[in-house]
Design an enzyme around this catalytic site. Sequence first.
Site, mmCIF file in Angstrom:
data_model
loop_
_atom_site.group_PDB
_atom_site.id
_atom_site.type_symbol
_atom_site.label_atom_id
_atom_site.label_comp_id
_atom_site.label_asym_id
_atom_site.label_seq_id
_atom_site.Cartn_x
_atom_site.Cartn_y
_atom_site.Cartn_z
ATOM 1 N N TYR A 138 0.818 -1.213 0.000
ATOM 2 C CA TYR A 138 0.000 0.000 0.000
ATOM 3 C C TYR A 138 0.855 1.267 0.000
ATOM 4 O O TYR A 138 0.456 2.288 -0.545
ATOM 5 C CB TYR A 138 -0.895 0.036 1.246
ATOM 6 C CG TYR A 138 -2.231 -0.634 1.091
ATOM 7 C CD1 TYR A 138 -2.323 -1.979 0.761
ATOM 8 C CD2 TYR A 138 -3.409 0.074 1.288
ATOM 9 C CE1 TYR A 138 -3.560 -2.595 0.644
ATOM 10 C CE2 TYR A 138 -4.649 -0.540 1.168
ATOM 11 C CZ TYR A 138 -4.713 -1.867 0.846
ATOM 12 O OH TYR A 138 -5.930 -2.471 0.726
ATOM 13 N N LYS A 188 2.726 -15.315 2.912
ATOM 14 C CA LYS A 188 2.965 -16.060 1.672
ATOM 15 C C LYS A 188 4.464 -16.349 1.611
ATOM 16 O O LYS A 188 5.164 -16.008 0.639
ATOM 17 C CB LYS A 188 2.467 -15.236 0.472
ATOM 18 C CG LYS A 188 2.463 -15.967 -0.858
ATOM 19 C CD LYS A 188 1.421 -17.075 -0.970
ATOM 20 C CE LYS A 188 1.584 -17.837 -2.285
ATOM 21 N NZ LYS A 188 0.728 -19.058 -2.344
ATOM 22 N N ASP A 220 -3.364 -18.177 0.692
ATOM 23 C CA ASP A 220 -4.329 -18.887 -0.154
ATOM 24 C C ASP A 220 -5.061 -19.955 0.654
ATOM 25 O O ASP A 220 -6.280 -20.108 0.566
ATOM 26 C CB ASP A 220 -3.651 -19.474 -1.408
ATOM 27 C CG ASP A 220 -2.398 -20.275 -1.099
ATOM 28 O OD1 ASP A 220 -1.876 -20.206 0.038
ATOM 29 O OD2 ASP A 220 -1.927 -20.999 -2.007
ATOM 30 N N ASP A 244 -6.765 -6.894 3.981
ATOM 31 C CA ASP A 244 -7.846 -6.230 3.248
ATOM 32 C C ASP A 244 -8.760 -7.279 2.629
ATOM 33 O O ASP A 244 -9.986 -7.225 2.761
ATOM 34 C CB ASP A 244 -7.236 -5.332 2.159
ATOM 35 C CG ASP A 244 -8.291 -4.618 1.334
ATOM 36 O OD1 ASP A 244 -9.250 -4.097 1.926
ATOM 37 O OD2 ASP A 244 -8.149 -4.592 0.092
ATOM 38 N N ASP A 248 -12.803 -8.774 4.118
ATOM 39 C CA ASP A 248 -14.051 -8.754 3.345
ATOM 40 C C ASP A 248 -14.644 -10.161 3.286
ATOM 41 O O ASP A 248 -15.850 -10.360 3.421
ATOM 42 C CB ASP A 248 -13.806 -8.270 1.905
ATOM 43 C CG ASP A 248 -13.984 -6.764 1.752
ATOM 44 O OD1 ASP A 248 -13.756 -6.033 2.735
ATOM 45 O OD2 ASP A 248 -14.339 -6.315 0.639
HETATM 46 C C1 IPM Z 1 -10.620 -1.045 3.613
HETATM 47 C C2 IPM Z 1 -10.769 -0.435 2.251
HETATM 48 C C3 IPM Z 1 -9.572 0.475 1.981
HETATM 49 C C4 IPM Z 1 -8.324 -0.387 2.020
HETATM 50 C C5 IPM Z 1 -9.634 1.286 0.673
HETATM 51 C C6 IPM Z 1 -10.887 2.139 0.624
HETATM 52 C C7 IPM Z 1 -8.423 2.125 0.467
HETATM 53 O O1 IPM Z 1 -10.911 -1.412 1.288
HETATM 54 O O2 IPM Z 1 -10.566 -0.296 4.598
HETATM 55 O O3 IPM Z 1 -10.587 -2.273 3.703
HETATM 56 O O4 IPM Z 1 -7.940 -0.985 1.015
HETATM 57 O O5 IPM Z 1 -7.720 -0.479 3.091
HETATM 58 MG MG MG Z 2 -11.103 -3.367 2.075
#
Ligand code: IPM
Ligand code: MG
Length: 349
Positions: A138, A188, A220, A244, A248
């Site tokens: 990042y 990884k 993975d 990240d 999700d």
């Molecule tokens: C998160 C989001 C952010 C990230 C984006 C919006 C930059 O996806 O907080 O998970 O990648 O960290």
């Molecule tokens: Mg995210």
Amino acid sequence: MTKLIALFPGDGIGPEVIAQARRVLDVVCGDRLSYEEGYVGYVAYEAAGHPLPEETLAIARKADAVLFGAIGDPRGDSLSRDLRPEQAILGLRKGLTLFANLRPAKLFPELADASALRPEVASAIDLVIVRETNGDVYFGEKGMRTTANGRREGYDIMSYNEDEVARIARVGFETARARRGKLCSVDKANVLETSQLWRDVVIEVSAEYPDVELSHMYVDNAAMQLVRNPGQFDVIVTGNLFGDILSDQASMCAGSIGMLPSATLDANGKGLYEPIHGSAPDIAGQGKANPLATILSSAMMLRYSLGMAAEADRIEAAVAAALAGGARSPDLGGTHTTVQMGDAVLAAL
Ligand code: IPM
Ligand code: MG
């Protein structure tokens, strides 16, 4: 003593979900909290020419905690990278050294049928992802260049130094120690040097935590195991990019991305609190957003940064009661509007 909250609604559904969290906080904390609002994201770019204006950063610095909605707008995609809405959250994480992102994923029993997994698999989920948010690919050097034969090439450098790894590893161990005592470090290391150092340093730090059971998993495999048997995880510690993605995924296993709160902490307990979902421009302004992740984020804020654990408990219990009473926004398979979801939580309070 009044605590100051930096309130940053941001883009898309951000203002709608923040408004509901604010209603809840007003009832639970009243004038023990005061608020200063700031622009972040595309709305900040429109108002002040930058996704994270200096004034916004100044509000965040002086506040006791930051409550953040969401950022992101399709109109931002054509801007140069340093002006895109996403820079607001990245700039706050970096500018305030908010390096430890805690993303708990737990299934409310009432939502067992909303998970993408079979209820008996989903109901076992009770984990925290500890994601590093100040380094990795990042924040490495990045750019576009032209190769010798005239082809376009994009690049982003991935790196972690040992101090960055040790710092987040300690948060992982401490978090595990306060829970069920199991830490899984995700990397990884079979391919990446960055991950090899990550693994070596996590093992070194583990000497300070003999009471925590440490394991390692390739990313993975971790993605696969999260769907196969999420109940095996207590705390996962991982880098910025892997965290990240996995967070999700974990959110969907736990019912809906509209449910999961997060805290991003510095070394002194100051934090930024936000739902893990994004700005959802496709449903912005329609009253369809689920505000519970933001309401639960405000509970985390009370617990982690403001020393108001009893108030946090009250909010979490009210969310559970609202769900038990049948409150379901569209992401949970129902028809409740954003405001009606807020009403249900207030009624439970
Ligand atoms: C998160 C989001 C952010 C990230 C984006 C919006 C930059 O996806 O907080 O998970 O990648 O960290
Ligand atoms: Mg995210």
